[in-house]
Design an enzyme around this catalytic site. Structure first.
Site, short mmCIF file in Angstrom:
data_model
loop_
_atom_site.label_atom_id
_atom_site.label_comp_id
_atom_site.label_asym_id
_atom_site.label_seq_id
_atom_site.Cartn_x
_atom_site.Cartn_y
_atom_site.Cartn_z
N ASN A 1 0.88 -1.17 0.00
CA ASN A 1 0.00 0.00 0.00
C ASN A 1 0.92 1.22 0.00
O ASN A 1 1.44 1.62 1.03
CB ASN A 1 -0.89 -0.05 1.25
CG ASN A 1 -1.86 1.11 1.31
OD1 ASN A 1 -1.77 2.05 0.52
ND2 ASN A 1 -2.79 1.04 2.24
N ARG B 1 -2.45 -1.94 -3.61
CA ARG B 1 -3.64 -1.11 -3.46
C ARG B 1 -3.49 0.08 -4.41
O ARG B 1 -2.51 0.81 -4.33
CB ARG B 1 -3.76 -0.61 -2.02
CG ARG B 1 -4.90 0.35 -1.86
CD ARG B 1 -4.97 0.88 -0.46
NE ARG B 1 -6.12 1.76 -0.32
CZ ARG B 1 -6.08 2.94 0.30
NH1 ARG B 1 -4.96 3.36 0.84
NH2 ARG B 1 -7.15 3.67 0.38
N HIS C 1 -12.50 3.45 -0.48
CA HIS C 1 -12.57 2.42 0.59
C HIS C 1 -13.28 1.16 0.08
O HIS C 1 -13.82 0.39 0.87
CB HIS C 1 -13.34 2.92 1.83
CG HIS C 1 -12.69 4.00 2.61
ND1 HIS C 1 -13.41 4.96 3.28
CD2 HIS C 1 -11.38 4.26 2.86
CE1 HIS C 1 -12.58 5.78 3.90
NE2 HIS C 1 -11.35 5.40 3.65
N ARG D 1 -11.19 16.00 6.99
CA ARG D 1 -11.94 16.44 5.81
C ARG D 1 -13.36 16.83 6.19
O ARG D 1 -13.98 16.19 7.05
CB ARG D 1 -12.01 15.33 4.76
CG ARG D 1 -10.67 14.97 4.19
CD ARG D 1 -10.81 13.89 3.12
NE ARG D 1 -9.62 13.06 3.12
CZ ARG D 1 -9.60 11.74 3.07
NH1 ARG D 1 -10.73 11.06 2.97
NH2 ARG D 1 -8.48 11.09 3.11
#
Ligand code: AMP
Length: 414
Positions: free
Chosen positions: A10, A94, A183, A244
């Protein structure tokens, strides 16, 4: 010797997380993290999980992703798990943005790399790091299949009514503006694990998945397919997150520009890094926010209330999208650990068949479990996510079963 190991990578802009798994029993052989790549203070933390292995730390400066992967390969070799081992079947990467047409994991070839590159304008922070990770891994083991597992893939089943913004169609299409969702690996894993917990096949159940980590997203999953999700063109839309904002009136941006005199880059940074919980109360860690609330801190209380209010709106919205809901699943750092968040999210929703049992909710465990009363119409569950296992499983299913590489997607890739 059979090849049953998968290395999961990742790659972030300045970090690489990795896990080496043995797919015979899905066990972890080693896990680790390289942080602050390109800085003088870079650090590699490596934990061999074979019997007796002690965690190790390397604190030499690591200049780039190439050096990071070489350092990881070196640590794995020290444990007899080197990347040159014939037992390594593939490397699963990923990749955050796969656009509209990467609907499943894909064996990487030049065309796939080119398409991931073409998506950089819609994922400027994430896709370059994934590309660097893949290219570096290819150089280390050119003979090995590299598999891209896309965060967006699970959401490509969304109907147009959920995936399109109500914008001028030509302009939206020209700039590939649509709701992609993120996600996805977690939403896929958790929705399937929730069906399993219910003793059903994923095709038989409707699930609302609430992935509440530092980034947060909700999804509505009907019979195993995603039909709506809260993140959009980028991971900025939807729930209140650690840093966020989630949903805001787009006119806030015009206002900050015209009246506030801020540049687009400043507004971008504001919404992505100085908003959400951190913007509301100065902390983005739910543990700290709960501690402050217990001490009577009003700002922390308001931040929590805004977070919960948005979450409840999405639960209600996805209830309506699905019509019938079998389970709501909480996952990721906050969802798995913060009992007060779970309690507040469904408080007073008995009319929708939703309730949480206080005692079950207070239990701490890393196993999937129900937290609703036995007679509840809709199950409420805590289902720990495992994105690395999902990436490894998808990677191994693709190369272990001897599939041909997927055809490169058509030109119209978004
Ligand atoms: P993730 O992005 O899934 O790793 O989640 C990270 C976030 O989970 C942190 O920022 C914390 O807000 C939250 N978190 C982790 N552990 C706990 C805990 N024990 N209680 C409440 N929140 C937690």
């Amino acid at each position: 010797m059979s090849s049953t190991r998968v290395l999961v990578l990742n790659s972030g802009s300045s970090s690489v997380k990795y896990q080496l798994l043995d797919m015979r029993d899905s066990s972890r052989l080693a896990v680790g993290l390289v942080e602050r790549i390109g800085e003088r203070t870079s650090r590699l933390r490596h934990t061999p999980l074979l019997a007796g292995g002690e965690p190790r730390e390397v604190t030499e400066p690591i200049a780039d992703h190439g050096a990071a992967l070489k350092a990881v390969a070196g640590e794995l070799s020290r444990d007899g798990l080197g990347l040159d081992s014939p037992e390594l079947a593939a490397i699963g990467h990923r990749v955050v943005h796969g656009g509209k047409h990467f609907t499943r994991p894909t064996v990487v070839d030049d065309a796939v790399l080119a398409e991931i590159e073409r998506l950089i304008p819609v994922a400027p922070l994430h896709n370059p790091a994934s590309l660097t990770g893949i290219r570096t891994a290819q150089r280390l083991r050119p003979d090995l299949p590299q598999v891209a597992v896309f965060d967006t893939a699970f959401h490509t089943s969304m109907p147009e009514s959920a995936a399109r913004y109500a914008l001028d169609v030509e302009i939206a299409d020209e700039h590939r503006i649509r709701r992609y969702g993120f996600h996805g690996t977690s939403h896929a894993y958790v929705s399937r694990a929730t069906a399993k917990l219910l003793g059903k096949d994923p095709s038989e159940v409707n699930v609302i998945v609430l992935h509440l980590g530092n980034g947060a997203s909700a999804s509505a999953v009907r019979g195993g397919s995603c039909v709506d999700t809260s993140m959009g063109l980028t991971p900025l839309e939807g729930l209140v997150m650690g840093t966020r904002s989630g949903d805001v009136d787009p006119a806030v941006i015009f206002h900050l520009s015209r009246v506030g005199g801020m540049s687009m880059d400043e507004i971008d940074r504001l919404l992505n890094t100085r908003s959400g919980l951190v913007g509301l109360c100065g902390d983005n860690d739910m543990r700290e926010i709960r501690r402050r609330i217990d001490e009577g801190d009003e700002r922390a209380r308001l931040a929590f209330d805004i977070y919960i209010h948005r979450l409840r709106k999405y639960i209600g919205a996805y209830y309506a999208v699905l019509g019938k809901v079998d389970a709501i699943a909480f996952t990721a750092g906050v969802g798995e650990n913060a009992a007060p968040v779970r309690e507040a999210a469904v408080a007073g929703l008995e009319g929708l068949g939703l309730a949480v049992d206080g005692e079950l909710n207070a239990v701490r465990s890393d196993r999937p479990r129900f937290i609703s009363p036995e007679d509840a119409r809709v199950a409420v569950a805590v289902v720990p996510t495992d994105e690395e296992l999902e990436i490894a499983t998808q990677t191994y299913a693709l190369v272990g079963a001897g599939h041909e590489p997927s055809p490169a997607p058509s030109n119209d890739l978004t």
